[in-house]
Scaffold this active site. Structure first.
Site, PDB file in Angstrom:
ATOM      1  N   PHE A  11       0.825  -1.220   0.000  1.00 26.66           N
ATOM      2  CA  PHE A  11       0.000   0.000   0.000  1.00 26.66           C
ATOM      3  C   PHE A  11       0.863   1.275   0.000  1.00 26.66           C
ATOM      4  CE2 PHE A  11      -2.056   2.618   3.607  1.00 26.66           C
ATOM      5  CZ  PHE A  11      -2.636   3.534   2.749  1.00 26.66           C
ATOM      6  N   ILE A  12       1.706   1.447   0.989  1.00 27.12           N
ATOM      7  CA  ILE A  12       2.474   2.692   1.102  1.00 27.12           C
ATOM      8  C   ILE A  12       3.725   2.639   0.224  1.00 27.12           C
ATOM      9  CG2 ILE A  12       3.649   4.300   2.663  1.00 27.12           C
ATOM     10  CD1 ILE A  12       1.963   3.042   4.971  1.00 27.12           C
ATOM     11  N   ASN A  32       8.148  -9.792  -1.136  1.00 32.10           N
ATOM     12  CA  ASN A  32       7.842 -11.230  -1.228  1.00 32.10           C
ATOM     13  C   ASN A  32       6.383 -11.477  -1.611  1.00 32.10           C
ATOM     14  OD1 ASN A  32       6.407 -10.690   1.082  1.00 32.10           O
ATOM     15  ND2 ASN A  32       7.549 -12.072   2.410  1.00 32.10           N
ATOM     16  N   THR A  35       1.632  -9.714   1.179  1.00 32.28           N
ATOM     17  CA  THR A  35       0.400  -8.907   1.120  1.00 32.28           C
ATOM     18  C   THR A  35       0.457  -7.934  -0.060  1.00 32.28           C
ATOM     19  OG1 THR A  35       1.344  -7.289   2.647  1.00 32.28           O
ATOM     20  CG2 THR A  35      -0.079  -8.975   3.607  1.00 32.28           C
ATOM     21  N   GLY A  36       1.626  -7.749  -0.624  1.00 30.33           N
ATOM     22  CA  GLY A  36       1.783  -6.829  -1.758  1.00 30.33           C
ATOM     23  C   GLY A  36       1.150  -7.404  -3.017  1.00 30.33           C
ATOM     24  N   ALA A  74       8.957  -2.933   3.944  1.00 32.56           N
ATOM     25  CA  ALA A  74       8.441  -4.305   4.080  1.00 32.56           C
ATOM     26  C   ALA A  74       8.221  -4.633   5.552  1.00 32.56           C
ATOM     27  CB  ALA A  74       9.450  -5.296   3.496  1.00 32.56           C
ATOM     28  N   ILE A  77       2.331  -6.594   8.912  1.00 27.16           N
ATOM     29  CA  ILE A  77       1.687  -5.450   9.572  1.00 27.16           C
ATOM     30  C   ILE A  77       0.453  -5.822  10.397  1.00 27.16           C
ATOM     31  CG2 ILE A  77       2.480  -3.859   7.775  1.00 27.16           C
ATOM     32  CD1 ILE A  77      -0.609  -3.727   6.981  1.00 27.16           C
ATOM     33  N   SER A 117       6.289   3.055  13.364  1.00 27.29           N
ATOM     34  CA  SER A 117       4.903   3.329  13.750  1.00 27.29           C
ATOM     35  C   SER A 117       4.840   4.206  14.988  1.00 27.29           C
ATOM     36  CB  SER A 117       4.207   1.997  14.017  1.00 27.29           C
ATOM     37  OG  SER A 117       2.982   2.236  14.673  1.00 27.29           O
ATOM     38  N   TYR A 142       4.118  -6.596  17.436  1.00 29.48           N
ATOM     39  CA  TYR A 142       4.323  -5.747  16.252  1.00 29.48           C
ATOM     40  C   TYR A 142       4.990  -4.430  16.657  1.00 29.48           C
ATOM     41  CZ  TYR A 142       3.157  -2.372  12.575  1.00 29.48           C
ATOM     42  OH  TYR A 142       3.228  -1.381  11.628  1.00 29.48           O
TER      43      TYR A 142
HETATM   44  P1  NAD Z   1       1.509  -3.589   3.225  1.00 31.90           P
HETATM   45  O1  NAD Z   1       1.219  -4.926   3.844  1.00 31.90           O
HETATM   46  O2  NAD Z   1       0.626  -3.108   2.131  1.00 31.90           O
HETATM   47  O3  NAD Z   1       3.022  -3.505   2.746  1.00 31.90           O
HETATM   48  C1  NAD Z   1       4.056  -4.315   3.246  1.00 31.90           C
HETATM   49  C2  NAD Z   1       4.760  -4.940   2.059  1.00 31.90           C
HETATM   50  O4  NAD Z   1       5.896  -5.680   2.534  1.00 31.90           O
HETATM   51  C3  NAD Z   1       3.891  -5.912   1.266  1.00 31.90           C
HETATM   52  O5  NAD Z   1       4.001  -5.620  -0.113  1.00 31.90           O
HETATM   53  C4  NAD Z   1       4.486  -7.291   1.607  1.00 31.90           C
HETATM   54  O6  NAD Z   1       4.297  -8.214   0.542  1.00 31.90           O
HETATM   55  C5  NAD Z   1       5.934  -6.940   1.858  1.00 31.90           C
HETATM   56  N1  NAD Z   1       6.660  -7.845   2.773  1.00 31.90           N
HETATM   57  C6  NAD Z   1       6.256  -8.245   4.008  1.00 31.90           C
HETATM   58  N2  NAD Z   1       7.197  -9.034   4.570  1.00 31.90           N
HETATM   59  C7  NAD Z   1       8.223  -9.114   3.679  1.00 31.90           C
HETATM   60  C8  NAD Z   1       9.475  -9.795   3.674  1.00 31.90           C
HETATM   61  N3  NAD Z   1       9.871 -10.541   4.725  1.00 31.90           N
HETATM   62  N4  NAD Z   1      10.272  -9.671   2.599  1.00 31.90           N
HETATM   63  C9  NAD Z   1       9.882  -8.919   1.518  1.00 31.90           C
HETATM   64  N5  NAD Z   1       8.707  -8.273   1.462  1.00 31.90           N
HETATM   65  C10 NAD Z   1       7.887  -8.373   2.535  1.00 31.90           C
HETATM   66  O7  NAD Z   1       1.508  -2.545   4.441  1.00 31.90           O
HETATM   67  P2  NAD Z   1       1.619  -0.952   4.474  1.00 31.90           P
HETATM   68  O8  NAD Z   1       0.444  -0.482   5.217  1.00 31.90           O
HETATM   69  O9  NAD Z   1       1.915  -0.434   3.122  1.00 31.90           O
HETATM   70  O10 NAD Z   1       2.894  -0.761   5.411  1.00 31.90           O
HETATM   71  C11 NAD Z   1       4.168  -0.374   4.909  1.00 31.90           C
HETATM   72  C12 NAD Z   1       5.090  -0.081   6.090  1.00 31.90           C
HETATM   73  O11 NAD Z   1       4.584   1.030   6.848  1.00 31.90           O
HETATM   74  C13 NAD Z   1       5.206  -1.251   7.065  1.00 31.90           C
HETATM   75  O12 NAD Z   1       6.532  -1.309   7.551  1.00 31.90           O
HETATM   76  C14 NAD Z   1       4.274  -0.854   8.193  1.00 31.90           C
HETATM   77  O13 NAD Z   1       4.635  -1.444   9.420  1.00 31.90           O
HETATM   78  C15 NAD Z   1       4.474   0.645   8.220  1.00 31.90           C
HETATM   79  N6  NAD Z   1       3.357   1.363   8.836  1.00 31.90           N
HETATM   80  C16 NAD Z   1       2.127   1.300   8.267  1.00 31.90           C
HETATM   81  C17 NAD Z   1       1.072   1.994   8.874  1.00 31.90           C
HETATM   82  C18 NAD Z   1      -0.320   1.985   8.287  1.00 31.90           C
HETATM   83  O14 NAD Z   1      -1.224   2.585   8.879  1.00 31.90           O
HETATM   84  N7  NAD Z   1      -0.575   1.335   7.155  1.00 31.90           N
HETATM   85  C19 NAD Z   1       1.290   2.717  10.057  1.00 31.90           C
HETATM   86  C20 NAD Z   1       2.567   2.739  10.617  1.00 31.90           C
HETATM   87  C21 NAD Z   1       3.600   2.063   9.983  1.00 31.90           C
END
Ligand code: NAD
Length: 310
Positions: A11-12, A32, A35-36, A74, A77, A117, A142
């Site tokens: 997402f981000i 990987n 969830t992407g 990555a 989450i 976070s 987490y």
């Molecule tokens: P998301 O799940 O959409 O993105 C995470 C991505 O990381 C996915 O594409 C997933 O396939 C990939 N991934 C996960 N584990 C992996 C691994 N071991 N190796 C390679 N790829 C891997 O989540 P998001 O909401 O886009 O979050 C992005 C980042 O921002 C994360 O680190 C999350 O903790 C942080 N964050 C998000 C929020 C929020 O509100 N969404 C808030 C605070 C922090």
């Protein structure tokens, strides 16, 4: 610059990758796809499907691409998964981050930008909104993973000499957020409202969060790169919104006419979470520009189109 974006199919991370490409950088996305989604990948970015836990495979990517900057998005989450399986969460969020930082040190990466976070790191707050100096007392594995990875990043920054920026995000929402997990309440409510599901509010719905729109988060990632800023920055709005208000606004934008239903409260859920972005405003010149009514309208509009196109 050559920038490696981990989690860049998510997402981000995918929207950060898009922005860096627009700004003329060379982007390699490492993800990987747990969830992407492939649909999120920009055709102008290189893509390596790899797991950060696989040190040799990720090292091969470093050798080949020679990143100058690493944007680390990555992560696993799902807070509930972290509670159900803390060992797996630590593998994905702590050990995988150490792998990455070690490779950054060995391969002379100049800067790491880490998506941390605010809410999960500070835990139950003493001050509202929480500044960066607020104690970190995470209430979930987490959150512990985020604080721990920040500490490793600090160690690598001090001892192994790459520059480091930590962006502590509030609750990020907007287009491309996964509505299948439990993290994105905005995405979950919108898709249920549009698809005839039941958008149930957990507990009384008076729990508050600080919701920041994804384009503002992307802008923060862009500013950090342009200014070369080191340190920890809260990326939030200092504004609290409760779940019932969110629900009502989204019902208006989606045309949902069903009743507001409450389900059981989630055990251990934080009551209030809100972070202070004053330091980012002062030192980066960053401030959120999309307020909640506008952000919810934009997000609902995006999902309406997305669901109609499927
Ligand atoms: P998301 O799940 O959409 O993105 C995470 C991505 O990381 C996915 O594409 C997933 O396939 C990939 N991934 C996960 N584990 C992996 C691994 N071991 N190796 C390679 N790829 C891997 O989540 P998001 O909401 O886009 O979050 C992005 C980042 O921002 C994360 O680190 C999350 O903790 C942080 N964050 C998000 C929020 C929020 O509100 N969404 C808030 C605070 C922090």
């Amino acid at each position: 610059m050559r920038i490696l974006v981990t989690g860049g199919a998510g997402f981000i991370g995918s929207q950060v990758a898009d922005r860096y490409l627009e700004e003329g950088h060379d982007i390699l996305v490492l993800d990987n796809l747990s969830t992407g989604r492939r649909e999120n990948l920009n055709a102008r970015a290189r893509f390596e499907e790899a797991d950060l836990g696989d040190f040799p495979e990720v090292e091969a990517v470093f050798r080949d691409f020679r990143p100058e900057v690493v944007s680390h998005h990555a992560a696993q989450i799902d807070v509930r998964h972290s509670v159900a399986d803390p060992v797996d969460d630590a593998r994905q969020n702590i050990l995988a981050s150490i792998n990455l930082f070690e490779l950054c040190a060995r391969h002379r990466v100049a800067r790491v930008i880490f998506a941390s976070s605010g809410g999960a790191g500070y835990g139950e707050q003493e001050i509202y909104p929480a500044p960066e100096s607020h104690p970190t007392r995470p209430e979930s594995p987490y959150g512990i993973g985020k604080v721990t990875a920040e500490m490793y990043l600090h160690y690598y920054h001090r001892q192994r000499r790459f520059r480091a920026t930590v962006l502590r995000y509030a609750n990020v929402y907007g287009p491309r957020q996964n509505h299948l997990g439990e993290a994105g309440v905005v995405a979950i409510f919108i898709t249920r409202m549009l698809q005839g599901g039941e958008p149930v509010v957990n507990g009384d719905g008076l729990q508050t969060r600080d919701y920041v729109y994804v384009s503002d988060v992307v802008e923060a990632n862009s500013v950090v790169l342009r200014k070369g800023a080191d340190g920890i920055f809260n990326i939030g709005t200092a504004t609290e919104t409760d779940v019932v208000t969110l629900w009502r606004e989204l019902a208006r934008h989606t045309g949902y006419t069903g009743p507001l239903k409450h389900g059981p409260a989630k055990a251990g859920e934080q009551l209030r979470s809100v972070i202070d972005p004053a330091k980012a405003r002062r030192e980066l010149g960053w401030a959120p520009t999309v307020d909640i009514p506008r952000g919810l309208q934009l997000t609902a509009g995006w999902y309406k189109k997305e669901l109609a196109d499927r």
